[in-house]
Write an enzyme that holds these catalytic residues in place. Structure first.
Site, PDB file in Angstrom:
ATOM      1  N   GLY A  10       3.227  23.587  87.444  1.00 47.91           N
ATOM      2  CA  GLY A  10       2.414  22.940  87.767  1.00 47.91           C
ATOM      3  C   GLY A  10       2.267  22.298  89.240  1.00 47.91           C
ATOM      4  O   GLY A  10       3.388  21.847  89.675  1.00 47.91           O
ATOM      5  N   GLU A 169       9.461  11.639  86.034  1.00 50.53           N
ATOM      6  CA  GLU A 169       9.249  11.156  87.417  1.00 50.53           C
ATOM      7  C   GLU A 169       8.746   9.928  87.713  1.00 50.53           C
ATOM      8  O   GLU A 169       7.891   9.378  86.815  1.00 50.53           O
ATOM      9  CB  GLU A 169       8.434  12.512  88.050  1.00 50.53           C
ATOM     10  N   GLU A 173       2.352   7.366  93.877  1.00 52.04           N
ATOM     11  CA  GLU A 173       1.455   7.852  94.812  1.00 52.04           C
ATOM     12  C   GLU A 173       1.293   6.900  96.098  1.00 52.04           C
ATOM     13  O   GLU A 173       1.198   5.938  95.955  1.00 52.04           O
ATOM     14  CB  GLU A 173       0.000   8.310  94.474  1.00 52.04           C
ATOM     15  N   LYS A 224      10.381   6.271  80.234  1.00 51.13           N
ATOM     16  CA  LYS A 224       9.016   6.455  81.261  1.00 51.13           C
ATOM     17  C   LYS A 224       7.817   5.806  80.941  1.00 51.13           C
ATOM     18  O   LYS A 224       7.356   5.099  81.701  1.00 51.13           O
ATOM     19  CB  LYS A 224       8.860   8.181  81.258  1.00 51.13           C
ATOM     20  N   LEU A 225       7.511   5.908  79.411  1.00 53.52           N
ATOM     21  CA  LEU A 225       6.400   5.287  79.010  1.00 53.52           C
ATOM     22  C   LEU A 225       6.520   3.739  79.395  1.00 53.52           C
ATOM     23  O   LEU A 225       5.610   3.030  79.526  1.00 53.52           O
ATOM     24  CB  LEU A 225       6.101   5.418  77.685  1.00 53.52           C
ATOM     25  N   ALA A 227       8.475   2.074  81.272  1.00 47.78           N
ATOM     26  CA  ALA A 227       8.541   1.677  82.838  1.00 47.78           C
ATOM     27  C   ALA A 227       7.062   1.376  83.164  1.00 47.78           C
ATOM     28  O   ALA A 227       6.700   0.268  83.650  1.00 47.78           O
ATOM     29  CB  ALA A 227       9.208   2.731  83.650  1.00 47.78           C
ATOM     30  N   CYS A 280      -2.169   7.786  85.293  1.00 42.83           N
ATOM     31  CA  CYS A 280      -1.056   7.313  84.445  1.00 42.83           C
ATOM     32  C   CYS A 280      -0.905   6.171  83.466  1.00 42.83           C
ATOM     33  O   CYS A 280      -0.746   6.098  82.512  1.00 42.83           O
ATOM     34  CB  CYS A 280       0.247   7.685  84.962  1.00 42.83           C
TER      35      CYS A 280
HETATM   36  P1  NAD Z   1      -1.970  17.322  88.099  1.00 43.20           P
HETATM   37  O1  NAD Z   1      -3.051  17.359  87.393  1.00 43.20           O
HETATM   38  O2  NAD Z   1      -2.094  16.919  89.594  1.00 43.20           O
HETATM   39  O3  NAD Z   1      -1.304  18.635  88.169  1.00 43.20           O
HETATM   40  C1  NAD Z   1      -0.935  19.542  87.095  1.00 43.20           C
HETATM   41  C2  NAD Z   1      -1.150  21.049  87.234  1.00 43.20           C
HETATM   42  O4  NAD Z   1      -0.668  21.712  86.402  1.00 43.20           O
HETATM   43  C3  NAD Z   1      -2.557  21.342  87.770  1.00 43.20           C
HETATM   44  O5  NAD Z   1      -2.830  22.050  88.835  1.00 43.20           O
HETATM   45  C4  NAD Z   1      -2.887  22.508  86.449  1.00 43.20           C
HETATM   46  O6  NAD Z   1      -3.595  23.370  86.912  1.00 43.20           O
HETATM   47  C5  NAD Z   1      -1.590  22.868  86.266  1.00 43.20           C
HETATM   48  N1  NAD Z   1      -1.425  23.445  84.944  1.00 43.20           N
HETATM   49  C6  NAD Z   1      -1.587  22.858  83.789  1.00 43.20           C
HETATM   50  N2  NAD Z   1      -1.287  23.770  82.727  1.00 43.20           N
HETATM   51  C7  NAD Z   1      -0.638  24.850  83.418  1.00 43.20           C
HETATM   52  C8  NAD Z   1       0.046  26.186  82.826  1.00 43.20           C
HETATM   53  N3  NAD Z   1       0.107  26.494  81.636  1.00 43.20           N
HETATM   54  N4  NAD Z   1       0.508  27.125  83.683  1.00 43.20           N
HETATM   55  C9  NAD Z   1       0.493  26.764  85.234  1.00 43.20           C
HETATM   56  N5  NAD Z   1      -0.100  25.595  85.581  1.00 43.20           N
HETATM   57  C10 NAD Z   1      -0.717  24.737  84.830  1.00 43.20           C
HETATM   58  O7  NAD Z   1      -0.955  16.249  87.336  1.00 43.20           O
HETATM   59  P2  NAD Z   1       0.214  15.208  87.866  1.00 43.20           P
HETATM   60  O8  NAD Z   1      -0.546  14.042  88.577  1.00 43.20           O
HETATM   61  O9  NAD Z   1       0.901  16.272  88.857  1.00 43.20           O
HETATM   62  O10 NAD Z   1       0.885  14.900  86.683  1.00 43.20           O
HETATM   63  C11 NAD Z   1       1.543  15.674  86.076  1.00 43.20           C
HETATM   64  C12 NAD Z   1       2.445  15.135  85.050  1.00 43.20           C
HETATM   65  O11 NAD Z   1       3.495  14.117  85.745  1.00 43.20           O
HETATM   66  C13 NAD Z   1       1.604  14.107  84.085  1.00 43.20           C
HETATM   67  O12 NAD Z   1       2.248  14.220  82.890  1.00 43.20           O
HETATM   68  C14 NAD Z   1       1.916  12.753  84.725  1.00 43.20           C
HETATM   69  O13 NAD Z   1       1.843  11.710  83.758  1.00 43.20           O
HETATM   70  C15 NAD Z   1       3.131  12.611  85.070  1.00 43.20           C
HETATM   71  N6  NAD Z   1       3.353  11.811  86.298  1.00 43.20           N
HETATM   72  C16 NAD Z   1       2.439  11.578  87.336  1.00 43.20           C
HETATM   73  C17 NAD Z   1       2.448  11.030  88.324  1.00 43.20           C
HETATM   74  C18 NAD Z   1       1.649  10.710  89.503  1.00 43.20           C
HETATM   75  O14 NAD Z   1       1.799   9.992  90.432  1.00 43.20           O
HETATM   76  N7  NAD Z   1       0.503  11.513  89.618  1.00 43.20           N
HETATM   77  C19 NAD Z   1       3.879  10.132  88.659  1.00 43.20           C
HETATM   78  C20 NAD Z   1       4.784  10.450  87.696  1.00 43.20           C
HETATM   79  C21 NAD Z   1       4.616  11.253  86.456  1.00 43.20           C
HETATM   80  C1  UGA Z   2       2.657   4.363  89.014  1.00 39.88           C
HETATM   81  C2  UGA Z   2       4.203   3.772  88.829  1.00 39.88           C
HETATM   82  O1  UGA Z   2       4.324   2.808  90.065  1.00 39.88           O
HETATM   83  C3  UGA Z   2       5.388   5.031  89.265  1.00 39.88           C
HETATM   84  O2  UGA Z   2       6.667   4.576  89.391  1.00 39.88           O
HETATM   85  C4  UGA Z   2       4.874   6.068  88.178  1.00 39.88           C
HETATM   86  O3  UGA Z   2       5.745   7.012  88.456  1.00 39.88           O
HETATM   87  C5  UGA Z   2       3.547   6.517  88.237  1.00 39.88           C
HETATM   88  O4  UGA Z   2       2.703   5.246  88.041  1.00 39.88           O
HETATM   89  C6  UGA Z   2       3.185   7.502  87.156  1.00 39.88           C
HETATM   90  O5  UGA Z   2       3.717   7.692  85.963  1.00 39.88           O
HETATM   91  O6  UGA Z   2       2.104   8.082  87.580  1.00 39.88           O
HETATM   92  P1  UGA Z   2       0.880   4.998  91.038  1.00 39.88           P
HETATM   93  O7  UGA Z   2      -0.001   4.840  89.738  1.00 39.88           O
HETATM   94  O8  UGA Z   2       1.122   6.215  91.724  1.00 39.88           O
HETATM   95  O9  UGA Z   2       2.485   4.842  90.361  1.00 39.88           O
HETATM   96  O10 UGA Z   2       0.895   3.700  91.897  1.00 39.88           O
HETATM   97  P2  UGA Z   2       1.133   2.150  91.800  1.00 39.88           P
HETATM   98  O11 UGA Z   2       1.693   1.652  93.162  1.00 39.88           O
HETATM   99  O12 UGA Z   2       2.039   1.988  90.706  1.00 39.88           O
HETATM  100  O13 UGA Z   2      -0.216   1.465  91.579  1.00 39.88           O
HETATM  101  C7  UGA Z   2      -0.766   1.750  90.226  1.00 39.88           C
HETATM  102  C8  UGA Z   2      -2.286   0.898  90.526  1.00 39.88           C
HETATM  103  O14 UGA Z   2      -1.694  -0.349  90.017  1.00 39.88           O
HETATM  104  C9  UGA Z   2      -2.953   1.048  91.803  1.00 39.88           C
HETATM  105  O15 UGA Z   2      -4.505   0.867  91.379  1.00 39.88           O
HETATM  106  C10 UGA Z   2      -2.699  -0.276  92.669  1.00 39.88           C
HETATM  107  O16 UGA Z   2      -3.458  -0.911  93.458  1.00 39.88           O
HETATM  108  C11 UGA Z   2      -2.569  -1.186  91.471  1.00 39.88           C
HETATM  109  N1  UGA Z   2      -1.526  -2.506  91.901  1.00 39.88           N
HETATM  110  C12 UGA Z   2      -0.264  -2.041  92.168  1.00 39.88           C
HETATM  111  C13 UGA Z   2      -1.919  -3.653  91.748  1.00 39.88           C
HETATM  112  O17 UGA Z   2      -2.955  -3.999  91.311  1.00 39.88           O
HETATM  113  N2  UGA Z   2      -1.020  -4.700  92.135  1.00 39.88           N
HETATM  114  C14 UGA Z   2       0.299  -4.456  92.454  1.00 39.88           C
HETATM  115  O18 UGA Z   2       1.159  -5.573  92.632  1.00 39.88           O
HETATM  116  C15 UGA Z   2       0.714  -2.966  92.258  1.00 39.88           C
END
Ligand code: NAD
Ligand code: UGA
Length: 478
Positions: A10, A169, A173, A224-225, A227, A280
């Site tokens: 991924g 994680e 972002e 994680k869920l 948080a 998320c």
């Molecule tokens: P994403 O969609 O950006 O990336 C996932 C990647 O996995 C894609 O590029 C897809 O092509 C690839 N993929 C899927 N199945 C595959 C396979 N079988 N073999 C090889 N590649 C494969 O997703 P993301 O935002 O990176 O999120 C990934 C996970 O992390 C999710 O569970 C999400 O909830 C979690 N997470 C995301 C964030 C965030 O900020 N985006 C933060 C913390 C946790």
């Molecule tokens: C969030 C969590 O903050 C991360 O810890 C977690 O890893 C991640 O989700 C995940 O699991 O994907 P992210 O979604 O990247 O991170 O960004 P945030 O800064 O949390 O913002 C989420 C949304 O809430 C945004 O639309 C932001 O504008 C909004 N937000 C945030 C508010 O409206 N008010 C605030 O005070 C903070």
């Protein structure tokens, strides 16, 4: 269990930046990031570092430093799994669209596919780490797939064995690199001490020991869920009070400051806005709702579902309010939309509040001029399910009489503002704080409105420029 070779399945928003930082902090490890998506890998390998598939401040510099040395991006899934001592599963886990649990449960088909790939291609002992956010007890599913391939080979030399760990994680972002380089904590859930220790040894390259928390595997998955649910809950809480501020003359910024200085509450995540977006929060809370119902706890499920409901309501409230202020109709009016990403400093639009607000305004017949410094036109078209106008509105004055909503991709803030009846600020990009409102006022059609859903603009300067002004949660001016 000494780790030398890591494979991450991924190459998305988590896999890409996380592995980049591990490669930077652990120069002795070889890190391979693999993905099914050829275009994504091609973009990670682009020599123009401004074209990486993900925009994150600081990311390009580290990729430049490590790529081709101990950080590699490829589609060679089989080879890289074969070679790995440790495999991170970092694939997408979206909400299920159909079937049992549709609309709430996580779709684990990509995670299952990864487990099958590892079961098939791995050699010797492999530590499999859940990096994706997963429902509690997913490790059981992964184990059952992996262990089905156990000991199929009589020859001890080529026998496959596995350990499964949870290591969710927590990066956000827009600040991913900072979060990864200096995490509040690293969470590792597992059963076997030796495997936990092997993963700890990777993080110890830069994370202080006291920040590495070890738990059982189910606590790690659930933490994680939880948080994400707590963070999102704070946003819905403050947004609910914001609406009350508007109705009563109070100001949400003052209320946030007052409650946030109570150390038990804390000041973070109390910024009222158009509603939380991102890939998320919504998906993870709905997953929690599904799990709670599944385990016979409907009261718990309802409590968490209300956080998502409030968020939806908040977005609707803003689009309705805009229509009301613009004399009950936006049909044929040009509206400048500033910002489409779900927050500043990212090109990610997943679940952005801008999507629903723009769709509502298009439905009302508005002509939107959408500007965002990092989001591309084709992404907006996908999100709105509508292709943009090819030519600018000024060449099509007739559109003013059209009942159908349209949008145009504005290449500059100025283009977006010219002739606009209203500006709606939806993402808190820094450059929007530098707009010269006197000049803007001359460019816009009168009477003109500015709606600041992020409360980053200076009300005095806007009002001094003869513009009508609304901002979220400000009962003193609305
Ligand atoms: P994403 O969609 O950006 O990336 C996932 C990647 O996995 C894609 O590029 C897809 O092509 C690839 N993929 C899927 N199945 C595959 C396979 N079988 N073999 C090889 N590649 C494969 O997703 P993301 O935002 O990176 O999120 C990934 C996970 O992390 C999710 O569970 C999400 O909830 C979690 N997470 C995301 C964030 C965030 O900020 N985006 C933060 C913390 C946790
Ligand atoms: C969030 C969590 O903050 C991360 O810890 C977690 O890893 C991640 O989700 C995940 O699991 O994907 P992210 O979604 O990247 O991170 O960004 P945030 O800064 O949390 O913002 C989420 C949304 O809430 C945004 O639309 C932001 O504008 C909004 N937000 C945030 C508010 O409206 N008010 C605030 O005070 C903070």
């Amino acid at each position: 269990m000494k780790i030398k070779n890591i494979c991450c399945i991924g190459a998305g928003y988590v896999g890409g930046p996380t592995m980049t930082v591990i490669a930077d902090k652990c120069p002795d490890l070889q890190i391979d990031v693999v993905d099914l998506n050829e275009k994504r890998i091609e973009d990670w390998n682009n020599n123009d570092f401004t074209k990486l598939p993900i925009y994150e401040p600081g990311l390009a510099d580290i990729v430049k430093r490590r790529r081709g040395k101990n950080l590699h991006f490829s589609n060679l899934i089989k080879e890289k799994i074969e070679n790995a001592d440790l495999v991170f599963i970092s694939v997408n886990t979206p909400t299920k669209k159909k079937g049992v649990g549709a609309g709430k449960a996580s779709d684990l088909k990509w995670v299952e596919a990864c487990a099958r790939q590892v079961a098939e291609f791995s050699k010797g002992h492999t530590i499999v780490v859940e990096k994706s956010t997963l429902p509690v007890r997913t490790a059981e599913v992964i184990k059952s797939i992996l262990f089905a391939s156990y000991n199929l080979n009589e020859d001890k030399e080529t026998e496959k064995t596995f350990d499964v760990l949870s290591n969710p994680e927590f990066l956000s972002e827009g600040t991913a690199i900072k979060d990864l380089e200096n995490p509040d904590r690293v969470l590792i859930g597992g059963e076997k001490e030796e495997a936990i220790e092997a993963l700890c040894s990777v993080y110890r390259c830069w994370v202080p020991e006291e920040k590495i928390l070890k738990t059982n595997i189910w606590s790690s998955e659930l933490a994680k869920l939880t948080a994400n649910a707590f963070l999102a809950q704070r946003i819905s809480s403050i947004n609910s009070i914001s609406a009350l501020c508007e109705a009563t003359g109070a100001d949400i910024r003052e209320v946030s400051r007052a409650i946030g200085s109570d150390t038990r509450i804390g000041s973070k995540f109390l910024v009222s806005g158009p509603g939380f977006g991102g890939s998320c929060f919504k998906k993870d809370i709905l997953n929690l709702v599904y799990l709670s119902n599944h385990f016979g706890l409907p009261e718990v499920a309802n409590f968490w579902e209300s956080v998502v409901e409030l968020n939806k309501w908040n977005q609707k409230r803003i689009s309705e309010l805009i229509v009301k202020k613009l004399y009950g109709s936006v049909s044929g009016k040009k509206i400048s939309i500033l910002g489409f990403a779900f927050k500043a400093n990212t090109n990610d639009t997943r679940e952005s509040a801008a999507i629903n607000i723009c769709k509502d305004l298009l439905e009302e017949g508005a002509i939107l001029y959408i500007h965002d410094p990092k989001v591309e036109s084709n992404q907006i078209a996908k999100d709105l399910n509508l292709e943009p106008l090819k030519e600018s509105f000024t060449e099509h004055e007739s559109l003013r009489n059209s009942e159908i909503g349209n949008w145009y991709f504005a290449n500059s803030i100025r283009e977006s503002l010219t002739g606009a009846d209203a500006v709606i600020l939806l993402t808190e990009w820094d450059e929007y704080t530098c707009i010269d409102w006197r000049e803007a006022s001359n460019l816009m059609r009168k009477p003109s409105w500015i709606f600041d859903s992020r409360s980053i603009l200076n009300p005095e300067k806007i009002k001094a420029s003869c513009l009508n002004f609304w901002r979220i949660g400000d009962g003193s001016i609305n």
